[in-house]
Design a protein around this motif. Structure first.
Motif, mmCIF file in Angstrom:
data_model
loop_
_atom_site.group_PDB
_atom_site.id
_atom_site.type_symbol
_atom_site.label_atom_id
_atom_site.label_comp_id
_atom_site.label_asym_id
_atom_site.label_seq_id
_atom_site.Cartn_x
_atom_site.Cartn_y
_atom_site.Cartn_z
ATOM 1 N N TRP A 196 2.678 -4.416 -7.340
ATOM 2 C CA TRP A 196 1.661 -4.645 -6.310
ATOM 3 C C TRP A 196 1.892 -3.712 -5.125
ATOM 4 O O TRP A 196 0.934 -3.245 -4.488
ATOM 5 N N TYR A 197 3.165 -3.455 -4.841
ATOM 6 C CA TYR A 197 3.533 -2.604 -3.703
ATOM 7 C C TYR A 197 2.927 -1.207 -3.834
ATOM 8 O O TYR A 197 2.366 -0.668 -2.874
ATOM 9 N N LEU A 198 3.033 -0.617 -5.025
ATOM 10 C CA LEU A 198 2.500 0.725 -5.239
ATOM 11 C C LEU A 198 0.979 0.742 -5.124
ATOM 12 O O LEU A 198 0.397 1.724 -4.649
ATOM 13 N N SER A 199 0.339 -0.332 -5.545
ATOM 14 C CA SER A 199 -1.120 -0.404 -5.446
ATOM 15 C C SER A 199 -1.567 -0.442 -3.985
ATOM 16 O O SER A 199 -2.520 0.242 -3.599
ATOM 17 N N VAL A 200 -0.879 -1.235 -3.180
ATOM 18 C CA VAL A 200 -1.202 -1.273 -1.749
ATOM 19 C C VAL A 200 -0.960 0.103 -1.126
ATOM 20 O O VAL A 200 -1.759 0.587 -0.318
ATOM 21 N N GLN A 201 0.141 0.731 -1.529
ATOM 22 C CA GLN A 201 0.471 2.067 -1.023
ATOM 23 C C GLN A 201 -0.631 3.073 -1.376
ATOM 24 O O GLN A 201 -1.078 3.845 -0.524
ATOM 25 N N MET A 202 -1.076 3.068 -2.623
ATOM 26 C CA MET A 202 -2.109 4.003 -3.055
ATOM 27 C C MET A 202 -3.444 3.723 -2.358
ATOM 28 O O MET A 202 -4.191 4.657 -2.034
ATOM 29 N N GLN A 203 -3.742 2.462 -2.121
ATOM 30 C CA GLN A 203 -4.976 2.123 -1.423
ATOM 31 C C GLN A 203 -4.932 2.589 0.032
ATOM 32 O O GLN A 203 -5.958 3.004 0.591
ATOM 33 N N PHE A 204 -3.747 2.544 0.632
ATOM 34 C CA PHE A 204 -3.599 3.091 1.984
ATOM 35 C C PHE A 204 -3.808 4.609 1.970
ATOM 36 O O PHE A 204 -4.470 5.165 2.857
#
Length: 570
Positions: free
Chosen positions: A139-147
């Motif tokens: 989930w962390y990487l997904s939030v990072q990519m969305q940022f």
């Protein structure tokens, strides 16, 4: 101004990944270790601002959205795709029951929407290993990519104000964003419910990145100003912030309301001040630049990727992760992380990592995920899990219906007792059997539920006047809880009610002993609380359980209901 490496950042990365690693390994001890993610988010926001500004204003290379996205894809996706493919093959072979939603989870990670996928699936980050998967941490990487997807918009807005009105007014872009995002976390958080929606949500975590952006802006301003720079007289402040940050690891609890009602914002500000001292004080940064921390920081991304599946596997194979096993997990994590980084940054893959190669690697990973998903679906243990999930979904519909068909009896007997029951997925699986044994029973059961979430249910029942004389609590499977939390629930129910607390059993449930000791202690201290020793009974009948060692097969659900009834009537 010459571009130079900011000292101490590898040490900060190391500090962040160490917090996260030990939170996942020992969640009951390092319960605040999840703030390491906030540290990563702040660092990301800080570095992305500094590098963008330096490229846009201090060199001839202007900021281009396409090249920005390409750089991020090349940095993250080679490691991510190789990780997904290898873990898919490995877990299909050694632990297929841990990845029975492999394809959908893997594709959500590739598509960078894993955080929203977990929200949609009601996956709780705080339900520990009992209901997770080796991909939960992605989930962390997904939030990072969305940022990263949002960054060009945020930056261009900031830049346009900067060029017209100066840095102070431009920083209001970040400040207003911080207030809005933190405010949204405050509004969307519902006390008594699982906080994963606001914990996973990009909208409610954006403020942490923006704090990093603001920190980067202040850093650039301070660096280019004629004001005296911070000196090593800052050593005392540095020591204080190290102590505070270390204390947060043990004191912060992700299930507490204060975290989402402003607490996370305060924590992020503390962490940003910690980073500020390090980046502005050369001698303090040297403390974090030792070989061990620098090594860990350099491999922090790869360590983050690989550590969780390793911990997940061993957590499903043993109840007690002792010192020797901890050292084995650390060793395996470091070895695999180094190999992964070598493959993606020192080998042929890095040299030829163009768009076509990345697309081909993505397609190959998708094929691997799909093939493994088919093989997993043929596994008998996984088929059992699918049957269990279908049963849970069916029982959700049963308990969502009004209990008006079964009005409370005026006189209770051993055959027809009035019961209010609060449980998790174990209870949810046995709903029909419980309703057959108790003619007047109201059940509230949900997957991933923890003890801290039960008080709001009791409060609602009391408001409706539907809380019955006998209250059965079947919680503890999804994580440990403190005696204070348990006592608060007991007090909310009240002394006029008889409480039957069913303790926890799981073949490899790490916190079983801790949870059951807490329940036993509460039973001793409260005359109206009675211990129902399911752990002792469950241990006698290993054939009653599905392959996860926690949930009950259909015939055993009847035995479970009879066991509860016999304990109450006796």
């Amino acid at each position: 101004m010459k571009k130079e490496r900011i000292q101490g950042l590898d040490g900060v990365r190391a500090w962040a990944i160490i917090m996260i690693f030990f939170y996942h390994l020992y969640p009951q001890l390092f319960k605040g270790g999840f703030i390491g993610v906030s540290l990563f988010f702040i660092m990301s926001g800080f570095l992305i601002y500094v590098t963008t500004i330096e490229k846009d204003f201090l060199t001839r290379k202007k900021f281009h959205t396409s090249s920005f996205y390409a750089q991020r894809l090349k940095r993250i996706y080679p490691s991510l795709l190789i990780f997904l493919g290898c873990i898919a093959i490995l877990f299909t072979t050694i632990l297929p029951t841990g990845v029975h939603h492999l394809f959908s989870e893997g594709m959500s990670a590739i598509g960078s929407y894993n955080n929203w996928y977990q929200i949609a699936q009601n996956k709780s980050y705080f339900a520990k290993m009992s209901s997770g998967s080796p991909f939960t941490h992605l989930w962390y990487l997904s939030v990072q990519m969305q940022f990263y997807l949002l960054w060009p918009i945020i930056y261009l807005l900031h830049k346009s104000i900067l060029e017209r009105y100066g840095i102070r007014r431009a920083n209001y872009v970040f400040i207003i964003g911080i207030i809005l995002s933190a405010g949204l976390m405050f509004i969307l958080y519902k006390p008594g419910l699982d906080p994963s929606r606001v914990y996973y949500g990009t909208d409610t975590r954006l403020f942490t990145f923006l704090i990093g952006n603001l920190l980067g802006s202040l850093y650039i301003s301070n660096k280019n100003s004629n004001r005296p720079k911070i000196t090593n007289a800052n050593g005392i402040k540095f020591s204080i912030y190290v102590i505070i940050t270390a204390a947060l690891i043990f004191l912060v609890d992700g299930n507490k309301s204060y975290v989402y009602r402003g607490g996370m914002l305060v924590i992020d500000i503390i962490l940003s001040l910690f980073i500020w001292i390090i980046i502005n004080s050369p001698k303090q940064s040297l403390l974090l630049n030792n070989r061990i921390l620098s090594f860990i920081g350099t491999y922090s991304f790869e360590i983050y990727l690989v550590h969780y599946p390793i911990i997940f596997y061993f957590s499903h194979k043993t109840r007690n992760i002792n010192l020797l096993l901890t050292l084995v997990i650390i060793y395996l994590t470091l070895i695999v992380a180094v190999i992964l980084k070598l493959v993606t940054t020192s080998g042929v893959l890095f040299i030829t990592m163009k768009l076509k190669t990345l697309i081909s690697l993505t397609a190959l990973t998708g094929i691997i995920l799909l093939t493994c998903q088919y093989l997993i679906s043929q596994n008998p243990a996984v088929q059992q899990q699918n049957e269990l999930q279908a049963s849970l979904n069916h029982n959700k519909k049963l308990i969502s219906k009004a209990d008006s068909k079964n009005p409370p009896s005026e006189k209770q007997t051993s055959e027809d007792m009035s019961i209010s029951m609060i449980g998790d997925s174990v209870t949810l699986g046995a709903v029909e059997a419980l309703k057959n044994d108790f003619k007047d029973i109201e059940i509230s059961a949900k997957e991933g539920r923890q003890v801290i979430q039960a008080e709001s249910i009791v409060s609602n029942w009391k408001k409706q006047g539907s809380l019955k004389k006998n209250v059965v609590i079947a919680l503890g499977t999804n994580g440990p809880f403190t005696e204070d939390v348990g006592q608060s629930l007991i007090d909310a129910i009240g002394k006029k009610h008889q409480i039957y607390w069913i303790n926890t059993y799981g073949t490899h449930l790490q916190w079983q002993e801790k949870v059951n000791d807490t329940i036993a202690s509460l039973a001793r201290k409260n005359k109206n609380v009675h211990l129902v020793d399911w752990a002792k009974e469950g241990a006698k009948h290993q054939d009653w359980f599905y392959s996860d060692g926690i949930h009950l097969i259909p015939n055993a659900q009847v035995e479970y209901a009879n066991f509860i009834k016999n304990n109450i009537t006796n």
